[in-house]
Write a protein that holds these residues in place. Structure first.
Motif, short mmCIF file in Angstrom:
data_model
loop_
_atom_site.label_atom_id
_atom_site.label_comp_id
_atom_site.label_asym_id
_atom_site.label_seq_id
_atom_site.Cartn_x
_atom_site.Cartn_y
_atom_site.Cartn_z
N ASN A 142 22.85 10.64 88.84
CA ASN A 142 22.34 10.04 87.62
C ASN A 142 22.76 10.80 86.37
OD1 ASN A 142 21.00 7.80 88.61
ND2 ASN A 142 19.15 8.96 89.10
N ASP A 247 12.41 6.40 88.91
CA ASP A 247 12.93 6.46 87.55
C ASP A 247 12.03 7.34 86.69
OD1 ASP A 247 14.85 5.71 85.67
OD2 ASP A 247 13.59 4.10 84.88
N ASN A 252 15.42 7.50 82.00
CA ASN A 252 14.84 6.19 82.28
C ASN A 252 15.95 5.15 82.29
OD1 ASN A 252 11.92 6.78 82.36
ND2 ASN A 252 12.24 7.41 80.25
N LYS A 253 16.18 4.55 83.46
CA LYS A 253 17.23 3.53 83.58
C LYS A 253 16.70 2.12 83.45
CE LYS A 253 18.80 4.67 87.61
NZ LYS A 253 19.67 4.64 88.82
N TYR A 254 15.42 1.91 83.80
CA TYR A 254 14.88 0.56 83.88
C TYR A 254 13.77 0.34 82.85
CZ TYR A 254 17.11 1.19 88.44
OH TYR A 254 18.01 1.48 89.45
N CYS A 260 15.00 -3.98 86.41
CA CYS A 260 15.38 -3.29 87.63
C CYS A 260 16.03 -4.26 88.61
CB CYS A 260 14.16 -2.63 88.26
SG CYS A 260 14.51 -1.72 89.78
N GLN A 263 19.62 -5.15 87.16
CA GLN A 263 20.60 -4.07 87.31
C GLN A 263 20.96 -3.84 88.78
OE1 GLN A 263 20.33 -0.40 85.13
NE2 GLN A 263 18.82 -1.24 83.70
#
Length: 315
Positions: A142, A247, A252-254, A260, A263
């Motif tokens: 990540n 996450d 923070n990706k979502y 979520c 993606q």
């Protein structure tokens, strides 16, 4: 005697502890396949975990679930059993009788259990997943770090369950303990309905009328089938829940459940929502927990009754 019975909570406690001991290694593999990166398939994940962390890597983060999931199972299982019993007796207006179960009673009791499971089990799942993920390539991938960082002795983000809880509360507030709660609700409400209802009807269907309760073989068979049905439908949302809970460790990706899902689908397609170990975990947990639970569930007067222990758990 009223409809409320403490035996259901005691049975859930024993079943919960058994499910953690038996199912945690597969749960670790499942979680890393769902939320981590760097694994081609289930066998690759098992080999990688064993090579890097030995057999102890499969029990990463087990202490907290062992101490808490017994309580979680006790509460949720007790809520289901007592809610279903209350609804049945209220419908028949006979508090002392044991009225037959109906689909509507089982459905409503399962929904109540699913809602309660999120309130009680959300933080438990979050801590377990955070601890399970911090010694594998998740952080490196990540952040674009070299994989040797962890190998060289880099301190993990969390030193243990208590430190994990304190860190989350300090950085995100109490609401941070319920990260992924909406996905967990979407997993557990249908999941419990599709576990409890098939289990009850299957166990009753394959048990001869002359018998006081299901045999061990009937318990195993009904529990295995119900577990496969439940996890077969709940696994896609369990993937989303795991990724949302993982996450926030380093970034923070979502933005939420829908983001979520979007993606994940764009990167992996439909296969990303169905790790192969979900069904294995559910069958393993259900068998062990059901048989232990069965030995605990006795009614006053010596009558023996078998009722389901859910896989969760979780979830």
């Amino acid at each position: 005697m009223g409809s409320f019975q403490l035996e259901d909570f005691a049975a859930g406690w024993i079943g919960g502890a058994a499910s953690v001991i038996v199912g945690h290694p597969l749960d670790t593999v499942k979680t890393r396949l769902q939320a981590g990166v760097g694994y081609r398939n289930t066998l690759s994940c098992i080999r990688t975990v064993y090579r890097r962390e030995s057999v102890f890597g499969f029990f990463k983060g087990m202490s907290f679930p062992l101490a808490s999931i017994a309580v979680y199972n006790s509460v949720v299982f007790g809520v289901f059993s007592n809610t279903q019993r209350f609804l049945s007796q209220h419908r028949c207006q006979e508090p002392e009788a044991s009225p037959p179960r109906t689909l509507s009673d089982l459905l409503l009791a399962s929904i109540v259990a699913g809602v309660v499971s999120v309130g009680v089990g959300g933080p438990v799942d979050l801590i377990k997943i955070r601890l399970q993920l911090q010694t594998q390539p998740f952080r490196d991938a990540n952040l674009g770090l070299k994989s040797s960082a962890v190998a060289l002795g880099e301190q993990p983000v969390y030193q243990g369950p208590v430190h994990c809880i304190a860190t989350i509360v300090r950085n995100e507030g109490l609401v941070g303990l319920y990260r992924g709660a909406s996905a967990m609700l979407l997993r557990d409400v249908p999941g419990y309905c599709l576990y409890f209802i098939p289990y009850v009807f299957l166990s009753e269907w394959i048990t001869p009328e002359a018998c006081a309760g299901p045999s061990p073989c009937a318990v195993w068979l009904a529990g295995g089938v119900a577990g496969a049905i439940s996890w077969g439908t709940a696994t896609p949302m369990d993937v989303v829940k795991s990724r949302l809970q993982a996450d926030g460790v380093d970034l923070n990706k979502y933005k939420g459940v829908l983001d979520c899902i979007t993606q994940s689908y764009q990167k992996e397609g439909l296969k990303g929502f169905v790790p192969l170990t979900g069904q294995c975990k559910s069958v393993c947990r259900t068998h062990g927990a059901n048989l232990l639970k069965r030995k605990m569930d006795f009614l006053p007067g010596g009558e023996h009754r078998v009722t389901p222990v859910f896989p969760h758990l979780c979830m």
